[in-house]
Write a protein that holds these residues in place. Structure first.
Motif: not given
Length: 545
Positions: A164-169, A177-181, A199-201
């Motif tokens: 989900v975070a990668r999709l937003l980014l 994406a920051e909030a999701a990470a 790593a995502v963060q």
């Protein structure tokens, strides 16, 4: 073991970077070779183990075995097939078209078994992201948003949060994406899942231009994973690499890509191969190493017409043409890369292509157009929270002796330290000559700073500064005087803080302008200040105290 327990156990092993354990668990189940659901699950586990041949074989078998099966089983098989498509460059007629069929089934409606609906959604979104079909990934994510949000397995939830975070980014929604990470990291409950979350963060922090956080997270991941094995550990390295690349640390990013990719990139999926090579190309470009750049592009040059690495290869070829001294050709490649990325919903990549296009314009001596495009890119990036892109645009302009105009509406935060000094002095009624004398600048430099100050506040006149400036100033260090004011003086200070002029205050309070000036002078004396801006800051600090 029940089907639910088997599913949770297998996925938790994947989440703990133990894909081989998950594969062994599934292979021990009687009849696995004829069960499309188990084949789909094993295909996914093999993908995370970087066993791409086995992944594709299992996915193809799942698609074949699920023909005519119930809707849930078919969608699981199609989700695994989509992920397998991103594992290799060779065509496979059984797997091709899986996304189209899956979307048709989703759009047709119908129930999906609640116990696995979240997994169906995850596989479809992950597969679309791996194939860089961002528009399609968003449609799957929206269709299964409730199911994905209700993912029951605690460890595996981190992997779901990660996609989900990668999709937003990818969509350019960096702040989201920051909030999701952050949520992803808070939910991580084991060392491997925390590493993946970090790593995502790191990737997000890099795109937010947070230098300290990016480098700290990069060190943690590298220390915890000295030699990456398997798809998730490799992905961790590449995510961190792109976080460093966003900070313009091309050599540091290349070192991670080199560790993740080996000598021939054969252990990487199509997307990861393109990512790794692009990081290495960026390092060679900085060094001006045409030979190395040509060698690297040779690994995937034939894939330029494929959806997944196409824009990335075009960007690499653009850099090669810039080094070769053909900026016109480089501009065409950069524009095409940006257009194709934009068409796929890859907003972050589109921005990278646009930056390269401006480099080509500068090389062609078309600085006016380059400045125009860099300013537009910075404004768009600022709206999406993509601070690294804004800074990248600023770096390109600095190289030609130009500066980005402050983002309209950015106010105090959009100004440099010197511009803030000019803004305060100007708001307090000082002329250009007076400001120039105080700051020991030329009048021409002061006027240039004033122009940028007005742009930051979205105003056209210095006279508007006293009404706009106070509300944006930091209030934490403003002393709150103890000297009491009369009721009329308090009313007047409130109106000053609201940005009213002396004439407007006079009309509001039903007094003369001269009386307003008299009251304001008394307030200056009582509060030991010299300007209405200072008065406004004190009032606003009182309001928030």
């Amino acid at each position: 073991m029940s089907a639910a327990d088997l599913l949770e156990d297998a996925l938790d092993r994947v989440a703990n970077f133990d894909a081989s354990g998950a594969i062994a668990l599934l292979e021990a189940v009687p009849g696995v070779e004829a069960d499309p659901r188990l084949l789909a699950l094993r295909s996914y586990a093999r993908f995370t183990a970087a066993d791409f041949i086995g992944c594709r074989q299992d996915a193809a078998a799942a698609v074949t075995a699920s023909a005519g099966a119930d809707r849930t089983t078919r969608l699981l098989a199609l989700g695994a097939a989509g992920l397998a498509l991103g594992s290799d460059r060779s065509p496979d007629s059984i797997l091709e078209g899986c996304f189209e069929e899956a979307m048709s089934l989703v759009e047709a409606g119908g129930d999906v078994e609640p116990s696995v609906a979240w997994l169906v959604g995850y596989l479809l979104v992950e597969g679309a992201v791996v194939n860089v079909l961002i528009h399609l990934a968003r449609r799957f994510a929206d269709a299964f948003s409730e199911e994905i949000a209700a993912t029951p397995t605690r460890l595996f939830r981190t992997l779901v949060d990660g996609v989900v975070a990668r999709l937003l980014l990818n969509e350019g929604r960096v702040a989201d994406a920051e909030a999701a990470a952050l949520v992803m990291f808070e939910r991580a409950s084991s060392e491997p899942t925390r590493l993946y979350a970090e790593a995502v963060q790191c990737l997000v922090a890099g795109n937010r231009a947070e230098q300290g956080a990016t480098r700290t997270l990069a060190r943690r991941v590298r220390h915890a994973i000295p030699e990456p094995t398997g798809a998730f550990q490799t992905t961790c390295y590449l995510l961190v690499g792109y976080g460093l690349a966003a900070l313009a640390d091309d050599h540091g990013a290349a070192a991670l890509a080199r560790s993740a990719s080996g000598n021939d990139f054969s252990g990487l999926s199509v997307q990861d191969r393109a990512l790794a090579i692009e990081l290495l190309v960026a390092s060679a470009f900085v060094d001006g190493d045409v030979v190395e750049l040509e060698r690297l592009i040779g690994f995937i040059a034939d894939d330029v017409d494929r959806r997944v690495p196409g824009p990335a290869i075009l960007r690499m070829q653009c850099k090669l043409e810039l080094l070769r001294g053909d900026p016109a050709r480089a501009l065409t490649l950069a524009r095409t890369a940006a257009t194709r990325a934009l068409a796929d919903g890859r907003m972050l990549e589109a921005g990278i292509g646009e930056i390269l296009a401006t480099r080509a314009l500068i090389a062609m001596s078309d600085r006016t157009q380059a400045v125009r495009e860099l300013s537009a890119l910075a404004e768009q990036a600022d709206r999406g929270g993509h601070t690294a892109a804004t800074r990248s645009a600023a770096r390109e302009l600095k190289a030609i002796g130009r500066r980005l105009a402050p983002i309209a509406g950015s106010g105090w935060d959009g100004l440099s330290p010197r511009e803030r000094e000019v803004a305060l002095l100007s708001a307090e009624g000082n002329s250009t000559a007076q400001i120039a004398s105080v700051l020991q600048l030329s009048s021409r430099t002061v006027d240039a700073h004033v122009t940028r100050v007005l742009a930051a506040f979205g105003i056209v006149s210095r006279r508007q500064l006293p009404s706009r400036l106070p509300a944006t100033l930091p209030l934490s260090a403003v002393p709150i005087p103890n000297t009491p004011l009369t009721p009329r003086q308090r009313d007047l200070t409130e109106l000053v803080a609201d940005g009213l002029s002396n004439d407007e205050i006079a009309a509001t309070l039903g007094i003369s302008r001269k009386t307003v000036e008299k009251h304001l002078s008394a307030v200056f004396t009582a509060w030991s200040v010299r300007s209405r801006v200072a008065v406004a800051r004190i009032v606003l600090a009182n309001r928030t105290a």
